[in-house]
Design an enzyme around this catalytic site. Structure first.
Site, short mmCIF file in Angstrom:
data_model
loop_
_atom_site.label_atom_id
_atom_site.label_comp_id
_atom_site.label_asym_id
_atom_site.label_seq_id
_atom_site.Cartn_x
_atom_site.Cartn_y
_atom_site.Cartn_z
N ASP A 28 0.82 -1.22 0.00
CA ASP A 28 0.00 0.00 0.00
C ASP A 28 0.85 1.27 0.00
OD1 ASP A 28 -2.43 -1.61 0.38
OD2 ASP A 28 -1.75 -1.85 2.44
N ALA A 32 -3.76 -7.91 -3.99
CA ALA A 32 -3.15 -6.59 -4.12
C ALA A 32 -4.17 -5.64 -4.73
CB ALA A 32 -1.91 -6.66 -4.99
N GLY A 33 -3.98 -4.36 -4.48
CA GLY A 33 -4.85 -3.38 -5.10
C GLY A 33 -4.12 -2.07 -5.28
N HIS A 34 -4.32 -1.43 -6.42
CA HIS A 34 -3.73 -0.12 -6.60
C HIS A 34 -4.75 0.82 -7.21
CE1 HIS A 34 -2.36 -2.82 -9.90
NE2 HIS A 34 -2.74 -1.84 -10.68
N LYS A 56 0.62 4.40 -8.45
CA LYS A 56 0.86 5.73 -9.02
C LYS A 56 2.26 5.83 -9.62
CE LYS A 56 1.36 10.61 -8.14
NZ LYS A 56 1.26 11.77 -7.23
N GLY A 61 -11.00 -3.10 1.98
CA GLY A 61 -11.71 -1.99 2.61
C GLY A 61 -11.36 -1.83 4.08
N THR A 73 -7.61 -1.10 -0.68
CA THR A 73 -8.28 -1.17 -1.98
C THR A 73 -8.96 -2.51 -2.17
OG1 THR A 73 -6.52 0.24 -2.87
CG2 THR A 73 -7.92 -0.87 -4.47
#
Length: 437
Positions: A13, A39-41, A18, A301, A298
């Site tokens: 995170d 994973a989350g971006h 970005k 939550g 992401t």
């Protein structure tokens, strides 16, 4: 030509999405080399917020080839949802390609993941429940389903025969769950295979062809160094290798193909889920960092745990990954603080140490030793050059560079692309940065 690996230098995170998006404009190929939908971006483009879990950030550049590599584990349901979201936002996905040898997260992986976590009770790890660990476990046990199996009914039936029988026995007899219907899975996943088939390729061959043609290749890691299966805070880790060495394995390249490694770190520290976190904050400052930084996962939550910048784990990340430079993100989140602390060492059992303990138990006993620096009490969100930064903010960045013994190449001051100070172009620039020790 430059081949660059982007890794997380903390617990994930860190804002890798970005930074990868920023660097992708100079890349010909972007490769996601490990992890899955755990994973989350988040990427902000023209005031649109795009949340991706599997597809590489480079997808926003139509001329860029975006590869989901062999080291990843793929949930085709999520992949197809992301494809639809991108198409709905008029984003060209013709460059999206998926390794035929990547392993597939099946429905039983998610059920078992959740059941195992529930069974652990107070000793839970904090998994996302997305089936990542069980998918990698099947891969290691050579019981996995690969993308290529979804393209042929005979192969899929054969590949499912043993693992599904084992999983159903486990679900019914150990976890008290319902068995999963084989024919339903076959029908559903053959359809997934049909839909993703246009994107399925020999990933390694494409990467090496690009390398021979002197193309710029960007390797995108998921999660972070301290979540690495071998080098993180085990057992509170992920099931793959986010460190820079994982790029070689997950993409199928040798280490001599890598020219530079960029570590991404927040100007403070966050962690999701369970596990030791020496610089963790409680109370007002924790809430302030969480609210200003939008520190909610992401993928899950879940509210992230927030703490001061930890230079000890930072230096460890520099060593483990062989970092050439750093990208520091979310500096603007610190704008309103009177003072800012940085952990420079720990106290463990009455002894001062400056290294990351290999035992999670020992790490949990570490008390941080802080250096206090003055805050700047003014907005940095609109700064676009180093000289625009308040002097205390510059001093803070220089202190981090000196502590980590690695130069800072990029400073991020918000979610938008333009809220960035590029000190040095990590792909085309010389192997140095101006903001250094």
């Amino acid at each position: 030509m430059a081949n660059v690996v982007v890794i997380g230098a903390q617990w994930g995170d860190e804002g890798k999405g970005k930074i990868t998006d920023l660097l992708s404009r100079s890349a010909d190929v972007v490769v996601r080399y490990q992890g899955g939908v755990n994973a989350g971006h988040t990427i902000v483009v023209d005031e649109k917020v795009l949340k991706l879990h599997l597809i590489p950030s480079g997808i926003l550049y139509p001329e860029t080839i975006c590869l989901i590599g062999s080291g990843t584990v793929v949930d085709p349901k999520v992949m197809l949802k992301e494809i639809k979201m991108l198409k709905d936002n008029d984003i060209d996905i013709s460059g999206l390609q998926l390794a035929s040898t990547a392993h597939v997260t099946m429905p039983y992986h998610c059920v078992i993941d959740a059941a195992m976590e529930e069974r652990r009770g107070l000793k839970k790890i904090g998994t996302t429940g997305r089936g990542i660990g069980p998918t990698y476990a099947d891969k290691s046990q050579r019981n996995g389903i690969r993308v290529i199996d979804l393209l042929d009914e005979r192969k899929l039936r054969e590949a499912l025969e043993i693992p599904l029988a084992e999983k159903n026995e486990l679900l019914e007899k150990i976890y008290g769950k319902e068995a999963i219907d084989k024919e339903k899975i076959i029908e559903e996943y053959l359809e997934f295979g049909r839909l993703i088939k246009p994107h399925v390729v020999d990933c390694t061959r494409i990467i090496h062809k690009a390398s021979r043609n002197k193309k710029n290749i960007l390797f995108e890691g998921a999660q972070g160094t301290l979540l690495d299966l071998d080098h993180g805070t085990y057992p509170f880790v992920t099931s793959s290798n986010p460190v820079s060495g994982g790029a070689c394995i997950g993409a199928g390249v040798g280490p001599t193909l890598i020219d530079r490694v960029i570590g991404v770190a927040k100007a403070y520290t966050t962690r999701v889920g369970e596990g030791p976190f020496p610089t963790e904050l409680k109370g007002k400052i924790n809430d302030q960092l969480c609210d200003r930084g939008g520190e909610y996962g992401t993928t899950t939550g879940r509210r992230r745990r927030c703490g001061w910048f930890d230079g000890v784990i930072g230096k460890y990340a520099v060593e483990v990954n062989g970092l050439d430079c750093l990208a520091i993100t979310k500096l603007d989140v610190l704008d309103e603080l009177e003072e800012i602390k940085v952990c420079t060492s720990y106290e463990l059992n009455g002894e001062k140490i400056d290294y990351f303990p290999s035992s999670a138990e020992d790490f949990g006993k570490c008390t941080p030793i802080f250096k206090t620096l003055p805050g700047w009490k003014s907005s940095t969100a609109n700064c676009r050059h180093l000289e625009d930064l308040p002097p205390p903010a510059m001093a803070y960045l220089r202190f981090l560079a000196e502590l980590m013994e690695v130069p800072i190449a990029i400073v991020s001051l918000g979610a938008s692309r333009d809220q960035t100070i590029v000190v040095e172009d990590p792909i085309h620039g010389p192997k140095r940065a101006l903001l250094s020790s």
